[in-house]
Design an enzyme around this catalytic site. Structure first.
Site, mmCIF file in Angstrom:
data_model
loop_
_atom_site.group_PDB
_atom_site.id
_atom_site.type_symbol
_atom_site.label_atom_id
_atom_site.label_comp_id
_atom_site.label_asym_id
_atom_site.label_seq_id
_atom_site.Cartn_x
_atom_site.Cartn_y
_atom_site.Cartn_z
ATOM 1 C CG ASP A 1 -1.496 1.297 1.532
ATOM 2 O OD1 ASP A 1 -2.205 1.765 0.646
ATOM 3 O OD2 ASP A 1 -1.273 1.882 2.610
ATOM 4 C CG ASP B 1 -0.828 2.539 6.716
ATOM 5 O OD1 ASP B 1 -1.623 2.387 5.766
ATOM 6 O OD2 ASP B 1 -0.312 3.635 6.976
ATOM 7 C CG ASP C 1 -4.215 -0.885 3.506
ATOM 8 O OD1 ASP C 1 -4.592 -0.684 2.348
ATOM 9 O OD2 ASP C 1 -3.451 -0.132 4.122
#
Length: 669
Positions: A363, A561, A565
């Protein structure tokens, strides 16, 4: 290695998710208690065993001693052996014998045969073998359960993100505090500056910026005004908003994330680990060897009692004591190495599978980048210098809590510029900030506002920065354009290293982000990413992971994080949460990186490979002894006068256990 999967399935269905963690803690305590109590009972069992006395060449026999031995062993068999007996029942019900079935086979054979010996139906008793086997297996399972302790609390964590109270505005315009659960469609709710938005709704009045990065991954706070939607759980900025409730309870965005996480967690296949597979083959091997032994001795005309004893010896010896410790000891060592290196392993099975990872999905916001804005470029107009631009802009920005503002003040620090006092400060909602510095009127404003003022400026530079996804603010001093400051989320230096190292290990790096395409490509190119998915909506993240798993056919790790996600972390073969992230991401992940350092992703794969090597070595040590011992116990060398006496078996057995323990200690990254 043990049967957590069965327990998990039962618990989840009975108690929902809350009981899960407590139940696990209770199981750890249970194994510990059973281990210590069985250990205490084992001491008199060893002293009373005729075979052990014979081995020590002492004679402590007395009338009725075997009955006491029988009573003590019966207790150990039922009390200490209980988890294995029930575990074997589950394994056999699934038609998948493993560790539990192998242990159970050995202890039942030892118990039944020894009991027959006490009452005069057989020669020797094996109670000591039964007791030591139960002790070591309980110890192994206790060590292992302790390292799997971090069972999932993800869903409770997600629920915590939701505020529990809301300020309801009634018909007469009075405000009262109510529980979020009492809100109905169409209710009007006030959200004060800095508060969490209580529910998904539409903004009726007010202007503010809302930080949705936890939920959507978009790094820049979003400007909101009447007519736009606000998501429950996001954080309101500097303005007050009145929201009309649109979605409540299970329809809300956060509830949908919770459902996705739950589904993904349940669908993750519980990889049956190494020791269990080894145990399965040993179980079949033992049964076959025992049967063959019995048939051969009886066909050679030996008495049934002799053939029985050889068969029993084979079945008992087939269960390696060391196998019970082979994996848990390596697990305990690798868990502590990991912890020292800032990797917290929450799901062992997934971590052990990390050695086969073929693609790592990152990410962007907060993982590859720091999740905080920094100044990347300064452009000056006329005869203003960069120092002028920053020294006038920074004091004004210092008055604001906006993440972009922090980037500018940080730049002033780096340049060693001290901040002047600001007078007449005001925030021009949605446009920027204004204040007086050193008697000059200073504006730090958005490109939109500059266009409204019809000021001409160098579009080429501005367009280039915008195309890289940077956010640009303009500084005006006494109504004259002084400069443009470009800000972007700063890339972590370690991210570049990490991606190069992954390339060397033949692991593909992929970026997945909710941020816009421009930003994603700008960062992706800097890092040398092999594939970039941008503007991925939160609920699509887990779909993208599935795409990589099923279409590109790659075993995938996901690093992230944020709440957005969480479903993807749960879906990936290995979910890696970055420590500075949200609790939810941390609870859904298999591994947590305490230091938010992308290089740690490389370390996880390395440690997993090393751990696996150690485990295979240990399993060979543990099972190798048994593979050699079985034919001897069966009496393959009987005509040379060599029969493995149980006492020698016991020595070899403890030797392989010691070797396994020492070998586990030698694990390094």
């Amino acid at each position: 290695m043990s049967n957590h999967s069965h327990h998990h399935k039962e618990i989840d269905s009975h108690e929902g998710h809350h009981g899960h963690h407590d139940h696990h803690a209770h199981m750890v305590e249970d194994f510990k208690k059973r281990f210590y109590i069985s250990l205490i009972f084992t001491i008199p069992i060893l002293i009373l065993s005729p075979m052990i006395q014979m081995f020590l060449s002492v004679d402590w026999r007395f009338t009725g001693d075997l009955y006491i031995l029988f009573a003590l062993s019966t207790f150990v068999f039922f009390y200490g052996g209980w988890p294995f007996l029930t575990g074997a029942k589950d394994e056999l019900k699934d038609r998948n014998p493993g560790m539990m079935t192998l242990i159970t086979l050995a202890i039942i054979v030892a118990y039944v045969y020894s009991t027959a010996a006490v009452f005069g139906f057989a020669e020797n008793d094996f109670f000591w073998e039964l007791a030591t086997l139960v002790d070591i297996m309980l110890l192994g399972h206790w060590i292992e359960m302790r390292s799997v302790m971090g069972a999932s609390k993800a869903l409770e964590e997600l629920a915590k993100l939701m505020p529990s109270e809301a300020h309801l505005i009634d018909e007469d315009g009075n405000i009262k505090e109510v529980d979020v659960t009492e809100l109905k469609h169409g209710d009007h709710v006030l959200v004060k500056p800095g508060e969490k938005v209580p529910v998904d709704g539409q903004i009726l009045e007010g202007k503010s910026t809302i930080d949705e990065s936890m939920l959507t991954g978009e790094s820049v706070p979003v400007d909101k005004e009447a007519g736009l939607e606000a998501i429950g759980g996001s954080i309101n900025g500097e303005g007050s908003l009145v929201i009309s409730v649109m979605k409540i309870g299970s329809e809300s965005y956060l509830s949908q994330v919770i459902t996705l996480v739950k589904e993904a967690q349940e669908s993750k296949s519980r990889a049956q680990d190494l020791a269990n597979r080894a145990a399965k083959w040993l179980f079949y091997g033992a049964l076959a060897a025992g049967l063959i032994t019995f048939l051969i001795w009886t066909s050679l005309g030996y008495p049934v009692s002799f053939a029985m004893e050889r068969m029993v010896t084979v079945l008992i010896i087939a269960c390696p004591h060391a196998l019970g410790l082979a994996a848990p000891l390596v697990v305990a060592v690798s868990t502590s190495i990991a912890a020292k290196n800032g990797l917290l392993i929450r799901n062992r099975a997934a971590f052990e599978g990390a050695r086969n990872i073929e693609a790592v999905v990152f990410d962007k916001t907060g993982t590859l980048t720091k999740g905080e804005f920094g100044v990347t470029n300064i452009y000056t107009f006329g005869d203003f210098s960069e120092e002028d631009v920053i020294s006038y802009a920074a004091p004004v920005e210092a008055q604001s809590q906006h993440p972009l503002a922090k980037g500018v003040t940080r730049k002033a620090d780096e340049m060693g510029i001290s901040l002047h006092r600001v007078e007449n400060f005001q925030s021009l909602t949605g446009k920027g900030l204004e204040g007086t510095v050193d008697g000059k009127q200073v504006l730090v404003v958005s490109p939109g506002y500059v266009k409204e003022l019809n000021l001409e400026f160098d579009n080429v530079q501005f367009d280039k920065w915008s195309s890289e996804g940077k956010t640009v603010v303009f500084t005006l001093i006494d109504s004259k354009l002084a400069g443009m400051i470009a800000l972007a989320d700063i890339v972590r230096e370690t991210a570049v290293d990490a991606i190069n190292k992954l390339k060397e290990m033949n692991v593909k790096s992929i970026m997945l982000t909710g941020d816009n395409v421009k930003v994603a490509h700008y960062v992706g190119v800097q890092l040398g990413m092999e594939e970039i998915f941008a503007e991925v909506l939160p609920h699509e993240k887990s779909e993208k992971i599935e795409h990589i798993q099923n279409v590109e056919r790659l075993r995938t790790a996901m690093t992230g994080d944020g709440v957005n996600d969480a479903p993807a972390l749960a879906k990936a073969d290995l979910g890696i949460a970055v420590g500075a992230g949200t609790d939810v991401a941390i609870e859904t992940a298999d591994v947590v990186l305490v230091k938010s350092n992308p290089l740690d992703v490389v370390n996880i794969i390395r440690l997993s490979r090393a751990t696996y090597r150690k485990m295979t070595q240990n399993l060979w040590w543990a099972a190798g002894y048994n593979i050699l011992a079985i034919p001897l116990a069966a009496g393959a060398l009987y005509k040379f006068g060599i029969v493995l006496s149980p006492a020698v078996g016991a020595i070899l057995m403890s030797l392989s256990t010691v070797i396994v323990a020492i070998n586990a200690r030698l694990l390094k990254i």
